[in-house]
Scaffold this motif. Structure first.
Motif, PDB file in Angstrom:
ATOM      1  N   VAL A   1      -5.793 -11.597  99.717  1.00  0.00           N
ATOM      2  CA  VAL A   1      -5.795 -11.644 100.951  1.00  0.00           C
ATOM      3  C   VAL A   1      -4.644 -10.830 101.450  1.00  0.00           C
ATOM      4  O   VAL A   1      -4.746 -10.355 102.414  1.00  0.00           O
ATOM      5  CB  VAL A   1      -5.653 -13.299 101.245  1.00  0.00           C
ATOM      6  CG1 VAL A   1      -5.253 -13.681 102.715  1.00  0.00           C
ATOM      7  CG2 VAL A   1      -6.687 -14.060 100.704  1.00  0.00           C
ATOM      8  N   ALA A   2      -3.478 -10.761 100.873  1.00  0.00           N
ATOM      9  CA  ALA A   2      -2.238 -10.042 101.289  1.00  0.00           C
ATOM     10  C   ALA A   2      -2.619  -8.721 101.287  1.00  0.00           C
ATOM     11  O   ALA A   2      -2.391  -8.101 102.353  1.00  0.00           O
ATOM     12  CB  ALA A   2      -1.150 -10.257 100.367  1.00  0.00           C
ATOM     13  N   LEU A   3      -3.597  -8.085 100.554  1.00  0.00           N
ATOM     14  CA  LEU A   3      -3.726  -6.658 100.374  1.00  0.00           C
ATOM     15  C   LEU A   3      -5.022  -6.575 101.680  1.00  0.00           C
ATOM     16  O   LEU A   3      -5.188  -5.257 102.200  1.00  0.00           O
ATOM     17  CB  LEU A   3      -4.495  -6.224  99.033  1.00  0.00           C
ATOM     18  CG  LEU A   3      -3.329  -6.264  98.015  1.00  0.00           C
ATOM     19  CD1 LEU A   3      -3.898  -5.653  96.792  1.00  0.00           C
ATOM     20  CD2 LEU A   3      -2.121  -5.283  98.684  1.00  0.00           C
ATOM     21  N   VAL A   4      -5.757  -7.331 101.944  1.00  0.00           N
ATOM     22  CA  VAL A   4      -6.650  -7.277 102.931  1.00  0.00           C
ATOM     23  C   VAL A   4      -5.965  -6.905 104.137  1.00  0.00           C
ATOM     24  O   VAL A   4      -6.064  -6.022 104.970  1.00  0.00           O
ATOM     25  CB  VAL A   4      -7.572  -8.609 103.079  1.00  0.00           C
ATOM     26  CG1 VAL A   4      -8.240  -8.474 104.507  1.00  0.00           C
ATOM     27  CG2 VAL A   4      -8.587  -8.359 101.737  1.00  0.00           C
ATOM     28  N   GLY A   5      -4.823  -7.768 104.681  1.00  0.00           N
ATOM     29  CA  GLY A   5      -3.911  -7.641 105.545  1.00  0.00           C
ATOM     30  C   GLY A   5      -3.460  -6.235 105.860  1.00  0.00           C
ATOM     31  O   GLY A   5      -3.158  -5.625 106.899  1.00  0.00           O
ATOM     32  N   ARG A   6      -2.741  -5.817 104.567  1.00  0.00           N
ATOM     33  CA  ARG A   6      -1.991  -4.791 104.470  1.00  0.00           C
ATOM     34  C   ARG A   6      -2.990  -3.476 104.735  1.00  0.00           C
ATOM     35  O   ARG A   6      -2.634  -2.370 105.628  1.00  0.00           O
ATOM     36  CB  ARG A   6      -1.311  -4.455 103.451  1.00  0.00           C
ATOM     37  CG  ARG A   6      -0.126  -3.321 103.147  1.00  0.00           C
ATOM     38  CD  ARG A   6       0.441  -3.057 101.870  1.00  0.00           C
ATOM     39  NE  ARG A   6       1.660  -2.121 102.077  1.00  0.00           N
ATOM     40  CZ  ARG A   6       1.262  -0.639 101.988  1.00  0.00           C
ATOM     41  NH1 ARG A   6       0.223  -0.259 102.150  1.00  0.00           N
ATOM     42  NH2 ARG A   6       2.387  -0.100 102.249  1.00  0.00           N
ATOM     43  N   ALA A   7      -4.195  -3.368 104.200  1.00  0.00           N
ATOM     44  CA  ALA A   7      -5.063  -2.272 104.259  1.00  0.00           C
ATOM     45  C   ALA A   7      -5.399  -2.317 105.793  1.00  0.00           C
ATOM     46  O   ALA A   7      -5.750  -1.074 106.321  1.00  0.00           O
ATOM     47  CB  ALA A   7      -6.325  -2.645 103.289  1.00  0.00           C
ATOM     48  N   PHE A   8      -5.724  -3.324 106.371  1.00  0.00           N
ATOM     49  CA  PHE A   8      -6.014  -3.359 107.929  1.00  0.00           C
ATOM     50  C   PHE A   8      -4.873  -2.629 108.583  1.00  0.00           C
ATOM     51  O   PHE A   8      -5.431  -1.599 109.443  1.00  0.00           O
ATOM     52  CB  PHE A   8      -6.243  -4.898 108.364  1.00  0.00           C
ATOM     53  CG  PHE A   8      -6.320  -4.772 109.833  1.00  0.00           C
ATOM     54  CD1 PHE A   8      -7.490  -4.336 110.344  1.00  0.00           C
ATOM     55  CD2 PHE A   8      -5.398  -5.391 110.467  1.00  0.00           C
ATOM     56  CE1 PHE A   8      -7.561  -4.634 111.680  1.00  0.00           C
ATOM     57  CE2 PHE A   8      -5.603  -5.579 112.065  1.00  0.00           C
ATOM     58  CZ  PHE A   8      -6.829  -5.064 112.589  1.00  0.00           C
ATOM     59  N   ILE A   9      -3.632  -2.985 108.575  1.00  0.00           N
ATOM     60  CA  ILE A   9      -2.542  -2.289 109.372  1.00  0.00           C
ATOM     61  C   ILE A   9      -2.490  -0.943 108.795  1.00  0.00           C
ATOM     62  O   ILE A   9      -1.977   0.209 109.546  1.00  0.00           O
ATOM     63  CB  ILE A   9      -1.591  -3.081 109.503  1.00  0.00           C
ATOM     64  CG1 ILE A   9      -0.864  -3.228 108.233  1.00  0.00           C
ATOM     65  CG2 ILE A   9      -1.559  -4.321 110.149  1.00  0.00           C
ATOM     66  CD1 ILE A   9       0.666  -3.963 108.318  1.00  0.00           C
ATOM     67  N   TYR A  10      -2.598  -0.718 107.599  1.00  0.00           N
ATOM     68  CA  TYR A  10      -2.428   0.586 106.857  1.00  0.00           C
ATOM     69  C   TYR A  10      -3.523   1.673 107.574  1.00  0.00           C
ATOM     70  O   TYR A  10      -2.940   2.688 107.846  1.00  0.00           O
ATOM     71  CB  TYR A  10      -2.647   0.748 105.296  1.00  0.00           C
ATOM     72  CG  TYR A  10      -2.233   1.997 104.748  1.00  0.00           C
ATOM     73  CD1 TYR A  10      -1.037   2.334 104.216  1.00  0.00           C
ATOM     74  CD2 TYR A  10      -3.482   2.962 104.404  1.00  0.00           C
ATOM     75  CE1 TYR A  10      -0.722   3.370 103.641  1.00  0.00           C
ATOM     76  CE2 TYR A  10      -2.887   4.193 104.115  1.00  0.00           C
ATOM     77  CZ  TYR A  10      -1.858   4.437 103.646  1.00  0.00           C
ATOM     78  OH  TYR A  10      -1.594   5.561 102.871  1.00  0.00           O
TER      79      TYR A  10
ATOM     80  N   ILE B   1      -6.909  -2.247  93.815  1.00  0.00           N
ATOM     81  CA  ILE B   1      -7.055  -3.765  93.404  1.00  0.00           C
ATOM     82  C   ILE B   1      -8.033  -4.161  94.087  1.00  0.00           C
ATOM     83  O   ILE B   1      -8.987  -5.077  93.835  1.00  0.00           O
ATOM     84  CB  ILE B   1      -5.706  -4.346  93.966  1.00  0.00           C
ATOM     85  CG1 ILE B   1      -4.701  -4.081  92.681  1.00  0.00           C
ATOM     86  CG2 ILE B   1      -6.188  -5.777  93.737  1.00  0.00           C
ATOM     87  CD1 ILE B   1      -3.106  -4.685  93.071  1.00  0.00           C
ATOM     88  N   LEU B   2      -8.311  -3.728  95.630  1.00  0.00           N
ATOM     89  CA  LEU B   2      -9.555  -4.104  96.323  1.00  0.00           C
ATOM     90  C   LEU B   2     -10.678  -3.694  95.773  1.00  0.00           C
ATOM     91  O   LEU B   2     -11.600  -4.296  95.898  1.00  0.00           O
ATOM     92  CB  LEU B   2      -9.204  -3.535  97.770  1.00  0.00           C
ATOM     93  CG  LEU B   2      -7.891  -4.284  98.614  1.00  0.00           C
ATOM     94  CD1 LEU B   2      -7.762  -3.621 100.000  1.00  0.00           C
ATOM     95  CD2 LEU B   2      -8.169  -5.741  98.842  1.00  0.00           C
ATOM     96  N   ILE B   3     -10.881  -2.508  95.219  1.00  0.00           N
ATOM     97  CA  ILE B   3     -12.014  -2.209  94.666  1.00  0.00           C
ATOM     98  C   ILE B   3     -12.338  -2.690  93.340  1.00  0.00           C
ATOM     99  O   ILE B   3     -13.418  -3.029  93.246  1.00  0.00           O
ATOM    100  CB  ILE B   3     -11.811  -0.314  94.186  1.00  0.00           C
ATOM    101  CG1 ILE B   3     -11.762   0.341  95.588  1.00  0.00           C
ATOM    102  CG2 ILE B   3     -13.114   0.051  93.468  1.00  0.00           C
ATOM    103  CD1 ILE B   3     -11.364   1.782  95.585  1.00  0.00           C
ATOM    104  N   ALA B   4     -11.380  -3.036  92.646  1.00  0.00           N
ATOM    105  CA  ALA B   4     -11.519  -3.922  91.247  1.00  0.00           C
ATOM    106  C   ALA B   4     -11.933  -5.270  91.962  1.00  0.00           C
ATOM    107  O   ALA B   4     -12.910  -5.788  91.004  1.00  0.00           O
ATOM    108  CB  ALA B   4     -10.308  -4.028  90.637  1.00  0.00           C
ATOM    109  N   ASN B   5     -11.578  -5.709  92.900  1.00  0.00           N
ATOM    110  CA  ASN B   5     -11.900  -7.247  93.124  1.00  0.00           C
ATOM    111  C   ASN B   5     -13.639  -7.128  93.485  1.00  0.00           C
ATOM    112  O   ASN B   5     -14.127  -8.233  93.351  1.00  0.00           O
ATOM    113  CB  ASN B   5     -11.326  -7.604  94.722  1.00  0.00           C
ATOM    114  CG  ASN B   5     -10.080  -7.849  94.516  1.00  0.00           C
ATOM    115  OD1 ASN B   5      -9.183  -7.844  95.573  1.00  0.00           O
ATOM    116  ND2 ASN B   5      -9.465  -8.352  93.140  1.00  0.00           N
ATOM    117  N   ILE B   6     -14.091  -6.157  94.043  1.00  0.00           N
ATOM    118  CA  ILE B   6     -15.575  -6.037  94.361  1.00  0.00           C
ATOM    119  C   ILE B   6     -16.377  -6.163  92.916  1.00  0.00           C
ATOM    120  O   ILE B   6     -17.389  -6.968  93.013  1.00  0.00           O
ATOM    121  CB  ILE B   6     -15.720  -4.730  94.914  1.00  0.00           C
ATOM    122  CG1 ILE B   6     -15.130  -4.520  96.333  1.00  0.00           C
ATOM    123  CG2 ILE B   6     -17.336  -4.613  95.007  1.00  0.00           C
ATOM    124  CD1 ILE B   6     -15.309  -3.077  96.952  1.00  0.00           C
TER     125      ILE B   6
END
Length: 309
Positions: free
Chosen positions: A99-108, A280-285
């Motif tokens: 969840v934290a990385l979803v938020g960071r990826a969005f603003i990045y 990490i987000l790719i690996a989550n998939i």
């Protein structure tokens, strides 16, 4: 479990305040408030309570940001991360992505300037940043952080500074000593998977070694590369998320290795400086697929053993 993670993050929060000033605590407070309100409004419809996980998510998310990140940008990120990274999947325990990385990826992606250009110097001395609101900004962007410095000039920051964390960067990603201590504590408390941590590091080191010594790809040598950016922080606190990470024993090794490999490939073959966030987000998939095939292989092996016996 959540309280154990919070305790492991506390020294990092204190140290980051020493490095960058009291704005760290203000930014963290705003993110926690906005995150809690977001989850409260959602869970209220279902007559459920806010989980302690929102505190962990908010702190982890804040630790990945530069200290000068505008409050409204940080707020948008945590709201987006919680809503699209967790709540739409059914809430606590059902999120597919960290969840934290979803938020960071969005603003990045949507607000790259505050996350890639605006950096601040680190404080020094006994008092450090405890007596100031925020440390001074860095004018020369090409030399802002160890990762950016290497990518632009090929120069490596001295290893002592990298280990101690007395270098500019995202709020909580620079202190390798505290991150490693946090990892030991989490593993001791059986909250985080040591298999994921070790396999991520091994995947990173092996891939870095191959690219560094046998190709023309420009990357730092394996040891320095591991200390640059937020790789260790992501490996310890993000990759080991028990919900979005692999759950089978063999799956954890595959999942962790994938994160390490993809991080190096992104660093060496793309325009992004860090890589671990997207890795990490790719690996989550692939987590459901990894665990599925590991379980199927285990069932097939067990069935063959029964037939043989």
């Amino acid at each position: 479990m959540m309280r154990t993670v919070l305790l492991s993050l506390l020294p990092i929060v204190v140290f980051s305040t020493y490095l960058y000033g009291l704005r760290v605590l203000l930014l963290l407070s705003i993110v926690i408030i906005m995150g809690t309100i977001t989850e409260y409004l959602w869970e209220k419809r279902r007559s459920k309570k806010v989980s302690e996980a929102v505190l962990v998510t908010s702190i982890l998310y804040t630790m990945t940001l530069p200290v000068s990140t505008p409050f409204w940008v940080a707020s948008l990120g945590i709201i987006f991360g919680l809503f699209f990274g967790k709540l739409v999947f059914g809430g606590f325990g059902r999120n597919v992505f960290n969840v934290a990385l979803v938020g960071r990826a969005f603003i990045y992606v949507n607000f790259p300037e505050p996350l890639t250009i605006s950096w601040n110097k680190v404080a020094s001395g006994i008092q450090g940043g405890f007596g100031t609101y925020i440390t001074n900004g860095i004018d020369v962007v090409s030399e802002a952080t160890p990762m950016i410095l290497f990518n632009n000039t090929g120069e490596l920051t001295d290893i002592y500074s990298l280990i101690t964390g007395i270098v500019p960067g995202s709020i909580g990603e620079t202190s390798m000593v505290l991150i490693v201590l946090g990892a030991i504590y989490l593993v001791y408390k059986k909250v985080a998977s040591w298999q994921i941590m070790i396999s991520s590091i091994l995947g990173f080191l092996v891939t870095s070694t191959v690219l560094y010594y046998f190709t023309d790809v420009t990357i730092a040598n394996p040891i320095y590369g591991m200390l640059l950016g937020g790789f260790l922080f992501g490996t310890v606190f993000m990759a080991t998320d028990p919900i979005s990470g692999a759950r089978t024993k063999k799956g954890k090794w595959i999942y962790g290795s994938l994160i390490g490999i993809v991080t190096v490939l992104i660093r060496g073959l793309s325009l992004f400086h860090g890589g671990v966030m997207f890795a990490i987000l790719i690996a989550n998939i692939f987590v459901p697929i990894i665990d599925y095939f590991v379980n199927e292989a285990s069932k097939a092996k067990k069935k063959n053993m029964e037939v043989t016996s």
